[in-house]
Design a protein around this motif. Structure first.
Motif, PDB file in Angstrom:
ATOM      1  N   ASN A 123       0.823  -1.204   0.000  1.00 18.57           N
ATOM      2  CA  ASN A 123       0.000   0.000   0.000  1.00 18.57           C
ATOM      3  C   ASN A 123       0.862   1.261   0.000  1.00 18.57           C
ATOM      4  OD1 ASN A 123      -2.115   1.774   0.504  1.00 18.57           O
ATOM      5  ND2 ASN A 123      -1.972   1.445   2.701  1.00 18.57           N
ATOM      6  N   HIS A 124       1.906   1.243   0.820  1.00 17.43           N
ATOM      7  CA  HIS A 124       2.769   2.418   0.908  1.00 17.43           C
ATOM      8  C   HIS A 124       3.526   2.633  -0.393  1.00 17.43           C
ATOM      9  CE1 HIS A 124       1.709   2.414   5.027  1.00 17.43           C
ATOM     10  NE2 HIS A 124       2.312   1.275   5.272  1.00 17.43           N
ATOM     11  N   PHE A 125       3.899   1.524  -1.030  1.00 18.81           N
ATOM     12  CA  PHE A 125       4.664   1.643  -2.269  1.00 18.81           C
ATOM     13  C   PHE A 125       3.840   2.350  -3.346  1.00 18.81           C
ATOM     14  CE2 PHE A 125       6.021   0.341  -6.439  1.00 18.81           C
ATOM     15  CZ  PHE A 125       7.384   0.543  -6.370  1.00 18.81           C
ATOM     16  N   ILE A 126       2.589   1.916  -3.529  1.00 21.53           N
ATOM     17  CA  ILE A 126       1.819   2.506  -4.626  1.00 21.53           C
ATOM     18  C   ILE A 126       1.589   3.999  -4.387  1.00 21.53           C
ATOM     19  CG2 ILE A 126       0.752   0.339  -5.368  1.00 21.53           C
ATOM     20  CD1 ILE A 126      -1.739   1.081  -3.880  1.00 21.53           C
ATOM     21  N   HIS A 127       1.432   4.381  -3.126  1.00 20.23           N
ATOM     22  CA  HIS A 127       1.162   5.796  -2.877  1.00 20.23           C
ATOM     23  C   HIS A 127       2.428   6.648  -2.949  1.00 20.23           C
ATOM     24  CE1 HIS A 127      -3.029   5.247  -2.301  1.00 20.23           C
ATOM     25  NE2 HIS A 127      -2.781   4.212  -1.526  1.00 20.23           N
ATOM     26  N   ALA A 128       3.549   6.093  -2.522  1.00 26.72           N
ATOM     27  CA  ALA A 128       4.802   6.845  -2.646  1.00 26.72           C
ATOM     28  C   ALA A 128       5.116   7.058  -4.127  1.00 26.72           C
ATOM     29  CB  ALA A 128       5.937   6.108  -1.949  1.00 26.72           C
ATOM     30  N   ALA A 129       4.871   6.039  -4.949  1.00 24.91           N
ATOM     31  CA  ALA A 129       5.127   6.172  -6.385  1.00 24.91           C
ATOM     32  C   ALA A 129       4.141   7.138  -7.024  1.00 24.91           C
ATOM     33  CB  ALA A 129       5.039   4.802  -7.052  1.00 24.91           C
ATOM     34  N   ARG A 130       2.886   7.077  -6.586  1.00 25.93           N
ATOM     35  CA  ARG A 130       1.849   7.968  -7.131  1.00 25.93           C
ATOM     36  C   ARG A 130       2.196   9.422  -6.853  1.00 25.93           C
ATOM     37  NH1 ARG A 130      -2.570  10.202  -4.572  1.00 25.93           N
ATOM     38  NH2 ARG A 130      -2.118   9.149  -2.631  1.00 25.93           N
ATOM     39  N   ARG A 131       2.688   9.693  -5.638  1.00 24.90           N
ATOM     40  CA  ARG A 131       3.020  11.073  -5.271  1.00 24.90           C
ATOM     41  C   ARG A 131       4.323  11.537  -5.902  1.00 24.90           C
ATOM     42  NH1 ARG A 131       1.817   9.244   0.582  1.00 24.90           N
ATOM     43  NH2 ARG A 131      -0.360   9.781   0.778  1.00 24.90           N
ATOM     44  N   ASN A 132       5.087  10.605  -6.427  1.00 21.34           N
ATOM     45  CA  ASN A 132       6.409  10.914  -6.971  1.00 21.34           C
ATOM     46  C   ASN A 132       7.288  11.597  -5.924  1.00 21.34           C
ATOM     47  OD1 ASN A 132       8.404  10.843  -8.878  1.00 21.34           O
ATOM     48  ND2 ASN A 132       7.780  12.751  -9.851  1.00 21.34           N
ATOM     49  N   LEU A 133       7.359  10.975  -4.766  1.00 21.29           N
ATOM     50  CA  LEU A 133       8.264  11.468  -3.735  1.00 21.29           C
ATOM     51  C   LEU A 133       9.688  11.276  -4.208  1.00 21.29           C
ATOM     52  CD1 LEU A 133       6.278  10.079  -0.786  1.00 21.29           C
ATOM     53  CD2 LEU A 133       7.072  12.420  -0.905  1.00 21.29           C
ATOM     54  N   ASP A 134      10.529  12.234  -3.867  1.00 22.08           N
ATOM     55  CA  ASP A 134      11.894  12.221  -4.373  1.00 22.08           C
ATOM     56  C   ASP A 134      12.733  11.223  -3.580  1.00 22.08           C
ATOM     57  OD1 ASP A 134      14.144  12.842  -5.670  1.00 22.08           O
ATOM     58  OD2 ASP A 134      14.349  14.863  -4.872  1.00 22.08           O
ATOM     59  N   MET A 135      12.718   9.949  -3.979  1.00 26.84           N
ATOM     60  CA  MET A 135      13.520   8.949  -3.275  1.00 26.84           C
ATOM     61  C   MET A 135      13.814   7.779  -4.206  1.00 26.84           C
ATOM     62  SD  MET A 135      10.695   7.201  -0.789  1.00 26.84           S
ATOM     63  CE  MET A 135      10.346   8.690   0.100  1.00 26.84           C
ATOM     64  N   THR A 136      14.794   6.984  -3.814  1.00 30.77           N
ATOM     65  CA  THR A 136      15.176   5.827  -4.603  1.00 30.77           C
ATOM     66  C   THR A 136      14.779   4.565  -3.847  1.00 30.77           C
ATOM     67  OG1 THR A 136      17.013   7.007  -5.590  1.00 30.77           O
ATOM     68  CG2 THR A 136      17.143   4.622  -5.624  1.00 30.77           C
TER      69      THR A 136
END
Lengths: 304, 90
Positions: A123-136
């Protein structure tokens, strides 16, 4: 030829040095060595690629924070001599999100396993990717839950044997590059740990690219997944990666499914530009609020 | 360009390998993926009972460092001859 293993240095005259000066050691917490990973495990190789990628990149070592979840790969944060945090199971990305918002100048790297990132933390992955948070996000995919005894994971290939599926898993696994791309990641790549040089270059590109960058690193779990499925040992798994890998940069991620014994499509699949969460937020609030907008202190000079 | 004639005397190896045998877990990645075949797996044991690699043909080493790149246990590394390894060698 003698079988003595004491002859360790081939040319001691031209390079008088001890066994303790391996250049990777400056990146490791040597008091924690030896690590817990099994013989033939691919995680150590991925760590080699990661440290070499940071070395090569333009990043300041003091500015990198590494966040891990739970699992074999979750140990990476504890072994690397960087600012690191070992979070609870699946919550590496929420922690990393908070860290990035509080301190945008820090380069946040999430280094975790497939079970942690895509089952409990899916769940956290899809939302972090959706928001395009600046991280690797670096995901070591070993196709099962290694630390707890080889249970079936969301990445276990169809019909593969795991401890909870003794007759073979009948679930369709996640296709991680496709998932990451459809959720909005700006950089998506997949390599196996056999492709060390390509993986190193890819990690460097991901670290230097702003936005949500994702790399899947296919690695053998010799004790559980590889042994249970009668694929030999870690070395045999790496040889099978060499044989089955199909390098296809820019491939359609929908066709990158991993099956038992099937081709492993590797390469850089996605490399696009999209405004990140922070820059989007600042730009929008400036537009809406005008002079009334006050940027948080920690964001000054970092977020444009 | 004039081709240089190969001298009869063996050339000094371009690089060499350093092995920390006690950290090795005997996975065999280094010996398998060494591009020039410098390493072989030993029949002897280290203290933990694993078979560490040994240097089978030191003259072939090019110092590329791929063994160190593959080693999951940080137990081996290759260096080009004539200098000490630095962090930039990674």
């Amino acid at each position: 030829m003698s079988e003595s293993y004491e002859a360790t240095v081939t040319d001691p005259v031209s390079a008088p040095m001890t066994c303790d000066s391996n250049p990777v050691e400056e990146w490791l917490r040597m008091d924690r060595m030896p690590h817990i990973w099994c013989p033939g495990c691919g995680i150590g190789t991925s760590v080699n690629c990661f440290t070499r990628a940071i070395e090569e990149s333009s990043l300041d070592r003091k500015n990198i924070a590494i966040v891990s979840g739970i699992g074999c790969t979750g140990r990476v944060a504890g072994y690397l001599l960087l600012d690191s945090f070992h979070t609870t199971h699946g919550r590496a990305l929420p922690f990393a999100t908070g860290l990035k918002l509080a301190s945008p100048k820090t380069k946040v790297v999430v280094y975790s396993g497939d079970g942690d990132l895509f089952a409990i933390g899916g769940n956290h992955f899809i939302h972090a990717a959706r928001r395009n948070l600046d991280m690797t996000v670096l995901c070591v995919n070993n196709f099962n839950y290694g630390m707890t005894g080889g249970q079936v994971a969301p990445t276990t290939p169809e019909f593969a044997i795991a401890s909870t599926t003794p007759y073979g898993s009948v679930e369709r696994p996640f296709n991680l590059p496709y998932l990451a791309q459809s959720c909005g990641a700006v950089y998506v790549a997949r390599w196996t740990v056999y492709h060390v040089k390509q993986l190193q270059r890819s990690i460097r590109e991901a670290l230097e690219k702003p936005g949500f960058t994702f790399i899947e690193m296919v690695a053998p779990c010799p004790t559980l997944f590889v042994r249970r499925n009668r694929l030999g040992d870690g070395l045999a798994a790496l040889e099978s990666y060499e044989e089955n890998a199909v390098i296809k940069n820019g491939a359609d991620t929908r066709e990158c499914d991993l099956g038992m014994g099937g081709p492993i499509v590797c390469g850089k699949f996605v490399d696009i530009d999209r405004p990140s969460y922070l820059s989007n937020q600042v730009a929008h609030l400036r537009k809406v609020l005008g002079d009334r907008y006050v940027m948080p202190d920690a964001w000054q000079g970092v977020v444009q | 360009m004039v081709e240089t004639k190969k001298s009869a005397a063996p050339k000094a190896p371009k690089g060499h390998v350093v092995i920390n045998t006690e950290r090795c877990k005997g996975c065999g990645f280094c010996a398998q993926f060494c591009p020039t075949g410098v390493l072989a797996m030993s029949k002897g044991f280290n203290l933990k009972g694993y078979h560490p690699p040994i240097i089978a043909d030191a003259a072939k080493c090019s110092g590329c460092g791929l063994c160190g790149m593959y080693c999951p246990d940080f137990a081996i590394y290759g260096v080009k001859n004539g200098r000490k390894p630095e962090s930039g060698d990674l």
